[in-house]
Design a protein around this motif. Structure first.
Motif, PDB file in Angstrom:
ATOM      1  N   SER A 132       0.816  -1.212   0.000  1.00  0.00           N
ATOM      2  CA  SER A 132       0.000   0.000   0.000  1.00  0.00           C
ATOM      3  C   SER A 132       0.848   1.260   0.000  1.00  0.00           C
ATOM      4  CB  SER A 132      -0.941  -0.002   1.210  1.00  0.00           C
ATOM      5  OG  SER A 132      -0.197  -0.105   2.410  1.00  0.00           O
ATOM      6  N   GLU A 133       0.146   2.394  -0.144  1.00  0.00           N
ATOM      7  CA  GLU A 133       0.814   3.687  -0.249  1.00  0.00           C
ATOM      8  C   GLU A 133       0.098   4.736   0.578  1.00  0.00           C
ATOM      9  OE1 GLU A 133       0.545   4.304  -4.484  1.00  0.00           O
ATOM     10  OE2 GLU A 133       2.684   3.883  -4.706  1.00  0.00           O
ATOM     11  N   GLN A 134       0.827   5.804   0.870  1.00  0.00           N
ATOM     12  CA  GLN A 134       0.250   7.031   1.392  1.00  0.00           C
ATOM     13  C   GLN A 134       0.294   8.034   0.236  1.00  0.00           C
ATOM     14  OE1 GLN A 134      -0.863   6.896   4.427  1.00  0.00           O
ATOM     15  NE2 GLN A 134       0.443   5.558   5.634  1.00  0.00           N
ATOM     16  N   GLU A 135      -0.865   8.477  -0.216  1.00  0.00           N
ATOM     17  CA  GLU A 135      -0.916   9.424  -1.329  1.00  0.00           C
ATOM     18  C   GLU A 135      -1.161  10.835  -0.808  1.00  0.00           C
ATOM     19  OE1 GLU A 135      -3.558   8.463  -4.475  1.00  0.00           O
ATOM     20  OE2 GLU A 135      -2.559   6.574  -4.962  1.00  0.00           O
ATOM     21  N   ILE A 136      -0.238  11.725  -1.118  1.00  0.00           N
ATOM     22  CA  ILE A 136      -0.356  13.131  -0.729  1.00  0.00           C
ATOM     23  C   ILE A 136      -0.127  13.958  -1.983  1.00  0.00           C
ATOM     24  CG2 ILE A 136       0.438  14.928   0.858  1.00  0.00           C
ATOM     25  CD1 ILE A 136       1.894  12.635   2.390  1.00  0.00           C
ATOM     26  N   GLU A 137      -1.172  14.592  -2.479  1.00  0.00           N
ATOM     27  CA  GLU A 137      -1.060  15.374  -3.707  1.00  0.00           C
ATOM     28  C   GLU A 137      -1.686  16.748  -3.496  1.00  0.00           C
ATOM     29  OE1 GLU A 137      -2.683  13.147  -6.991  1.00  0.00           O
ATOM     30  OE2 GLU A 137      -2.003  11.249  -6.132  1.00  0.00           O
ATOM     31  N   PHE A 138      -1.017  17.764  -4.015  1.00  0.00           N
ATOM     32  CA  PHE A 138      -1.548  19.120  -3.886  1.00  0.00           C
ATOM     33  C   PHE A 138      -0.972  20.013  -4.974  1.00  0.00           C
ATOM     34  CE2 PHE A 138       2.013  18.461  -0.936  1.00  0.00           C
ATOM     35  CZ  PHE A 138       2.907  19.452  -1.315  1.00  0.00           C
ATOM     36  N   VAL A 139      -1.575  21.182  -5.117  1.00  0.00           N
ATOM     37  CA  VAL A 139      -1.100  22.196  -6.051  1.00  0.00           C
ATOM     38  C   VAL A 139      -0.513  23.331  -5.225  1.00  0.00           C
ATOM     39  CG1 VAL A 139      -1.723  23.828  -7.862  1.00  0.00           C
ATOM     40  CG2 VAL A 139      -2.840  21.584  -7.773  1.00  0.00           C
ATOM     41  N   MET A 140       0.739  23.678  -5.508  1.00  0.00           N
ATOM     42  CA  MET A 140       1.421  24.725  -4.742  1.00  0.00           C
ATOM     43  C   MET A 140       1.522  26.014  -5.553  1.00  0.00           C
ATOM     44  SD  MET A 140       5.228  24.724  -3.049  1.00  0.00           S
ATOM     45  CE  MET A 140       6.037  24.427  -4.633  1.00  0.00           C
ATOM     46  N   THR A 141       1.211  27.130  -4.912  1.00  0.00           N
ATOM     47  CA  THR A 141       1.381  28.448  -5.494  1.00  0.00           C
ATOM     48  C   THR A 141       2.110  29.322  -4.489  1.00  0.00           C
ATOM     49  OG1 THR A 141      -0.705  28.203  -6.690  1.00  0.00           O
ATOM     50  CG2 THR A 141       0.221  30.424  -6.544  1.00  0.00           C
ATOM     51  N   ILE A 142       3.119  30.030  -4.964  1.00  0.00           N
ATOM     52  CA  ILE A 142       3.893  30.916  -4.093  1.00  0.00           C
ATOM     53  C   ILE A 142       3.678  32.352  -4.550  1.00  0.00           C
ATOM     54  CG2 ILE A 142       6.198  31.526  -3.269  1.00  0.00           C
ATOM     55  CD1 ILE A 142       6.979  28.599  -3.671  1.00  0.00           C
ATOM     56  N   ARG A 143       3.214  33.188  -3.621  1.00  0.00           N
ATOM     57  CA  ARG A 143       2.926  34.592  -3.921  1.00  0.00           C
ATOM     58  C   ARG A 143       3.771  35.516  -3.057  1.00  0.00           C
ATOM     59  NH1 ARG A 143      -1.991  31.907  -4.231  1.00  0.00           N
ATOM     60  NH2 ARG A 143      -3.255  32.332  -6.089  1.00  0.00           N
ATOM     61  N   HIS A 144       4.027  36.702  -3.591  1.00  0.00           N
ATOM     62  CA  HIS A 144       4.690  37.734  -2.799  1.00  0.00           C
ATOM     63  C   HIS A 144       3.733  38.134  -1.683  1.00  0.00           C
ATOM     64  CE1 HIS A 144       6.664  41.443  -1.620  1.00  0.00           C
ATOM     65  NE2 HIS A 144       7.691  41.122  -2.398  1.00  0.00           N
ATOM     66  N   ALA A 145       4.223  38.153  -0.450  1.00  0.00           N
ATOM     67  CA  ALA A 145       3.346  38.402   0.691  1.00  0.00           C
ATOM     68  C   ALA A 145       2.785  39.811   0.716  1.00  0.00           C
ATOM     69  CB  ALA A 145       4.105  38.129   1.990  1.00  0.00           C
ATOM     70  N   THR A 146       3.462  40.748   0.071  1.00  0.00           N
ATOM     71  CA  THR A 146       3.002  42.143   0.077  1.00  0.00           C
ATOM     72  C   THR A 146       2.178  42.490  -1.145  1.00  0.00           C
ATOM     73  OG1 THR A 146       4.970  42.800   1.340  1.00  0.00           O
ATOM     74  CG2 THR A 146       3.733  44.549   0.232  1.00  0.00           C
TER      75      THR A 146
END
Length: 208
Positions: A132-146
């Protein structure tokens, strides 16, 4: 300040056809930074992570079925039955926030993760000998905090990794090596490799 390392648009790990069910038999109890693939031509970003946002959309389906492979986006069993979306968000935030706290630089950024799949093991699978597996999938977006400007992404990230099962899972549970712990370690290893670097992996300590 520390320069953080980041690999844009890298798919980490291979998402196999099944989650928490059928996988490779090459399982390991210790998932560390060395498990994350190293890619050449790394782009150095002088980022300072001001905030980590984990979003688990309510549109994702969750299942409590104790089958080999529930047809759902979220399968999680190590919290009492309840709001699985909130539980997954809390688990991931607890692992990622202290890890990202070690990423420092000159440019303040917000790291947003939109979960697309979080598939851990059902009881039936965890205590069987079915790979078996542990599936962890996501979409990452990095934005300027200001300014809110997107600096990287959206990027699909797949941190799927082999799970423990059968007698290995029983022994691991007795030693406190739970699914929660191993998933937390996987997330923190990813932060170390992507944003800090293998040399600083000792900065990251997963909690139970």
């Amino acid at each position: 300040m520390m320069k953080s390392r980041f690999i844009p648009a890298v798919i980490l790990g291979a998402a196999l056809a099944v989650s928490g069910c059928v996988s490779s038999t090459d399982v390991s109890r210790d998932i560390g930074p060395d498990s994350i693939p190293v890619i050449e031509n790394i782009v150095v970003q002088d980022w300072d992570v001001a905030e980590v946002v984990v979003n688990v959309p309510q549109t994702l389906t969750a299942s409590e079925a104790n089958t080999i492979k529930p047809r759902a986006d979220i399968v999680w069993r190590e919290d009492p039955i309840g709001d699985r979306h909130a539980q997954v968000a809390a688990l991931m935030s607890a692992a990622l926030e202290p890890a990202f706290a070690n990423v420092s630089g000159a440019v303040p950024v917000i790291v947003s993760l939109d979960v697309t799949r979080f598939h851990a093991q059902t009881q039936r699978v965890r205590y069987s000998n079915i790979p078996s597996e542990q599936e962890i999938e996501f979409v990452m977006t990095i934005r300027h905090a200001t300014t809110g400007e997107i600096l990287s992404g959206p990027t699909d990230v797949d941190l799927t990794f082999p799970a423990l099962g059968g007698n290995d899972a029983v022994i691991a549970d007795a030693e406190g090596v739970t699914q929660r712990l191993r998933i937390s370690q996987r997330l923190q290893a990813w932060v170390s490799e992507e944003f800090i670097g293998p040399a600083n992996a000792s900065l990251l300590v997963a909690s139970n």
